[in-house]
Scaffold this active site. Sequence first.
Site, PDB file in Angstrom:
ATOM      1  N   ASP A  19      42.948  39.894  47.440  1.00 51.58           N
ATOM      2  CA  ASP A  19      42.278  38.610  47.096  1.00 51.58           C
ATOM      3  C   ASP A  19      42.983  37.212  47.423  1.00 51.58           C
ATOM      4  OD1 ASP A  19      40.617  40.494  46.267  1.00 51.58           O
ATOM      5  OD2 ASP A  19      40.815  40.017  43.819  1.00 51.58           O
ATOM      6  N   LYS A  82      34.268  41.831  47.099  1.00 51.43           N
ATOM      7  CA  LYS A  82      34.218  42.419  45.692  1.00 51.43           C
ATOM      8  C   LYS A  82      33.688  41.366  44.948  1.00 51.43           C
ATOM      9  CE  LYS A  82      38.706  42.861  44.741  1.00 51.43           C
ATOM     10  NZ  LYS A  82      39.099  41.972  43.469  1.00 51.43           N
ATOM     11  N   CYS A 116      43.690  41.439  38.824  1.00 52.45           N
ATOM     12  CA  CYS A 116      43.220  42.419  39.841  1.00 52.45           C
ATOM     13  C   CYS A 116      44.443  43.394  40.200  1.00 52.45           C
ATOM     14  CB  CYS A 116      42.760  41.402  41.076  1.00 52.45           C
ATOM     15  SG  CYS A 116      41.194  40.535  40.682  1.00 52.45           S
TER      16      CYS A 116
END
Length: 205
Positions: A19, A82, A116
């Site tokens: 990310d 996602k 994450c």
Amino acid sequence: MGPSPRLPDVTDTMSSVCDLQDRFRNAIWQFDKLLLTSQKVLRAAKIFQIPIVVTTQNKARLGGIVPELQELTAGAALNVDKTCFSMMVPEVSSHELLMSPEKRSVVIVGIESHICVTQTALDLVLRGHRVYVLADGVSSCNEQEIPVALARLRAEGVIVTTSESWMYETMGDAGVAEFKEVAKLVKESAGDTKTVLTGLLSSRI
């Protein structure tokens, strides 16, 4: 005289970029230093021919991966968007890279350390993988979250180390053919490495 040393088998190794999107640039603590480490790790992955998995978090709202990493991730084995916090979404967890009976070693850089990155690392550990989280390659919006996350990950069996340590562990021997390229990478990024360690890790020592 015996045969020249060979690079340890890296066919069971994977590099994960979590990310690292441009929208987070001004929100993440020491984001610029995080990118320096990520670039170094991706260049090393290319030398070692290690497959790369890249995720973005809700790309439609938060945009794509940062420009600094686009060329280095252009040949990624997987590039997945996602909304789940963990990278281990079905497209990743069911991919052949992670379905082999031989459990992979997975190295992770990205954000956020306590969300994450943590959830991805824990999911991988539960599946039996050897997981490396690079302390100089992860960060969060709030600096104070990072050491807490790294301490938890260590307790859960994740290997918390630095990018340079991981590179040399992956290589294993100065006699391998890749050593010259890795040594060149280390030399070229020496200034960046010092900057990262002084900034990103200064409060974790």
